[in-house]
Design an enzyme around this catalytic site. Structure first.
Site, mmCIF file in Angstrom:
data_model
loop_
_atom_site.group_PDB
_atom_site.id
_atom_site.type_symbol
_atom_site.label_atom_id
_atom_site.label_comp_id
_atom_site.label_asym_id
_atom_site.label_seq_id
_atom_site.Cartn_x
_atom_site.Cartn_y
_atom_site.Cartn_z
ATOM 1 C CE1 TYR A 46 112.199 13.113 65.195
ATOM 2 C CE2 TYR A 46 113.366 12.903 67.313
ATOM 3 C CZ TYR A 46 112.210 13.005 66.630
ATOM 4 O OH TYR A 46 111.108 13.304 67.752
ATOM 5 C CB CYS A 80 128.606 18.530 45.735
ATOM 6 S SG CYS A 80 129.036 16.871 44.884
ATOM 7 N N GLY A 136 109.419 14.909 74.139
ATOM 8 C CA GLY A 136 110.488 15.788 74.200
ATOM 9 C C GLY A 136 111.686 15.440 75.006
ATOM 10 N N GLY A 188 109.562 10.147 71.586
ATOM 11 C CA GLY A 188 110.374 9.573 70.173
ATOM 12 C C GLY A 188 111.791 9.404 70.711
ATOM 13 N NE ARG A 189 115.826 14.186 70.890
ATOM 14 C CZ ARG A 189 116.027 14.816 69.656
ATOM 15 N NH1 ARG A 189 117.101 14.723 68.987
ATOM 16 N NH2 ARG A 189 115.254 15.869 69.085
#
Ligand code: LLP
Length: 450
Positions: free
Chosen positions: A402, A373, A255, A306-307
């Protein structure tokens, strides 16, 4: 080519926003490699990762946690490219996996499955069986039926399954609603008040070994408060459980947030002196707040970032296809789209956007959009960019986490290529998906045959 950045790393000035994408003259480099040269060679859309940045973030966290018996389990959902995994495995990282596919990737990357924790609310029987056969370090169970299922499968395989339960501490992470996980509004974990009863029942299941306790309150958390609050809240519970069941570890989840704006635009400005840089949640601040709480436990502490490790170790390079002005707005239309990087569309996320070839002079306020689109297909709205022309290249920064991991084939667009840079070397670590592969496995129903 200039040997960029070598020797620039100063641990005292380390901030999580630091990375190895910088201008040399007016050209953007990743470590010692010109990004424009990579775009020319491999085409666009193209993800470019800096190995050095990955390593530095991992090591800074590892160093800050050194006083603890700790294990970093990289949350590979953020970026599961085999070369990224291998880079981290080489530094001693373990992995937080959430599917049998991720566990297979760890194995394919040469990682050690027996260091992995297996998280997720929906583990299937086949996944549990595979993970048991691979001797994962712990299942992070998210419900009582899951514990019963793990026990049953372990009994069939004549194994003892190591488990921990994810406690939901009911603490707000002050982050985006879609990535908040630690409150009772969320599907994750077991409510704080129910944990003791659950451990007592789980202890009677013969093929389980209660090994730890886990929590994770959310992602992209940029202040220490929620982490401290959550750890403080679960400590008494953990102490009781650890004593009663001889637990071996506490996982405090992932986190830690990264800085998405502006990471680089300073163009050589002393970023570590800016007010924004001073507020950044660094590994040291994280450790300073949590170590005094965790050290007295004398047990193993797991963390699942992670991030933080890969977020600003990657960029997405895209080419400008068209410029257009509707009645009201300017649009820069690029060859990447929300299928390559969905974060702006999905979370209103901000990614800094810069040209690979920096020019002085006029600027333009514009939306930067892809070709899909849907009006939701945008990377930025009303962003001020240096004036660009068709054929110019742009980089979306902080696209290491991500980003490719959430890419899709929407509009039958192939998955982008990925390159890893190390010093002056660059390697294609994922080829651009051949177009025919986007319909591989599909069939014409027999009654439609001509
Ligand atoms: N542990 C658990 C149990 C998790 O669910 C997650 C992330 C992590 C660790 C790693 O969190 P991190 O250190 O990366 O913040 N797609 C979203 C983020 C989703 C996070 C999901 N869980 C985004 O692009 O912002």
């Amino acid at each position: 080519m200039l040997p960029l950045n070598i020797g620039l790393f100063r641990p005292s000035r380390y901030t999580p926003s630091m990375h190895d994408f910088r201008y040399a003259g007016n050209q953007l480099f990743c470590e010692g490699v010109s990004v424009a040269a990579l775009a020319g060679k491999f085409g666009t859309p193209l993800f470019v990762y800096s190995q050095r940045t990955l390593e530095q973030h991992f090591q800074s966290l590892d160093r800050a946690l050194a006083p603890l018996d700790h294990r970093i389990c990289f949350a590979m959902k953020a970026n599961s490219n085999l070369s990224v995994l291998r880079t981290l495995a080489n530094l001693g990282s373990a992995f937080d996996v959430v599917s049998v596919g991720e566990l297979q990737r760890v194995i394919a990357a040469g990682g050690d499955p027996s260091g992995c924790v297996f998280a997720g609310v929906a583990k299937t029987e086949a996944e549990i069986e595979f993970a048991l056969r691979q001797n994962v370090y712990s299942f992070n169970a998210e419900s009582e039926p899951e514990l019963q299922r793990i026990n049953k499968i372990a009994a069939r395989l004549r194994k003892i399954a190591p488990v921990s339960v994810r406690v939901n501490p009911n603490v707000s992470a002050h982050t985006h609603a879609k990535i908040t996980t630690g409150t009772y509004e969320n599907k994750f974990g077991v409510a704080f008040e129910q944990i003791k009863g659950l451990y007592a029942r789980a202890a009677r299941l013969k093929n389980l070994r209660l090994r730890g306790l886990q929590m994770h309150i959310g992602s992209q958390i940029t202040e220490i408060g929620p982490f401290r609050q959550a750890v403080e809240k679960i400590l008494p519970l953990f102490r009781d459980l650890a004593r009663a069941y001889a637990l071996e570890f506490l996982s405090i989840g992932g986190g830690i947030g990264v800085v998405y704006r502006p990471a680089l635009a300073s163009g050589g400005q002393a970023w570590w002196k800016t007010a924004a840089a001073k507020k950044i949640l660094t590994p040291q601040k994280y450790a300073d707040a949590l170590l005094p709480l965790l050290q007295p436990l004398g047990l193993k502490i797991l963390i699942e970032p992670g991030r933080f490790i890969c977020g600003n170790a990657g960029i997405l390079v895209t080419r400008v296809e068209y410029l257009k002005r509707t009645g009201k707005k300017n649009f820069v239309i690029v060859d990447a789209a929300m299928n390559d990087l969905i974060r702006p569309a999905f979370y209103d996320a901000y990614h800094e956007i810069i040209p690979l070839n920096r020019k002085n002079g006029a600027t333009l306020k514009t939306d930067i959009v892809g070709g899909i689109c849907e009006s939701g297909d945008f990377f930025a709205k009303d962003r001020v960019l240096p004036r660009v022309a068709g054929g110019d290249y742009l980089a979306l920064l902080s696209a290491g986490a991500y980003s490719f991991a959430m890419a899709s084939n929407y509009n039958t667009r192939p998955l982008a290529a990925e390159v890893l840079v190390h010093g002056k070397n660059a390697a294609l670590v994922r080829q651009r998906q051949p177009l025919v592969e986007t319909w591989a496995g599909e069939k014409i129903a027999p009654w439609l045959k001509r």
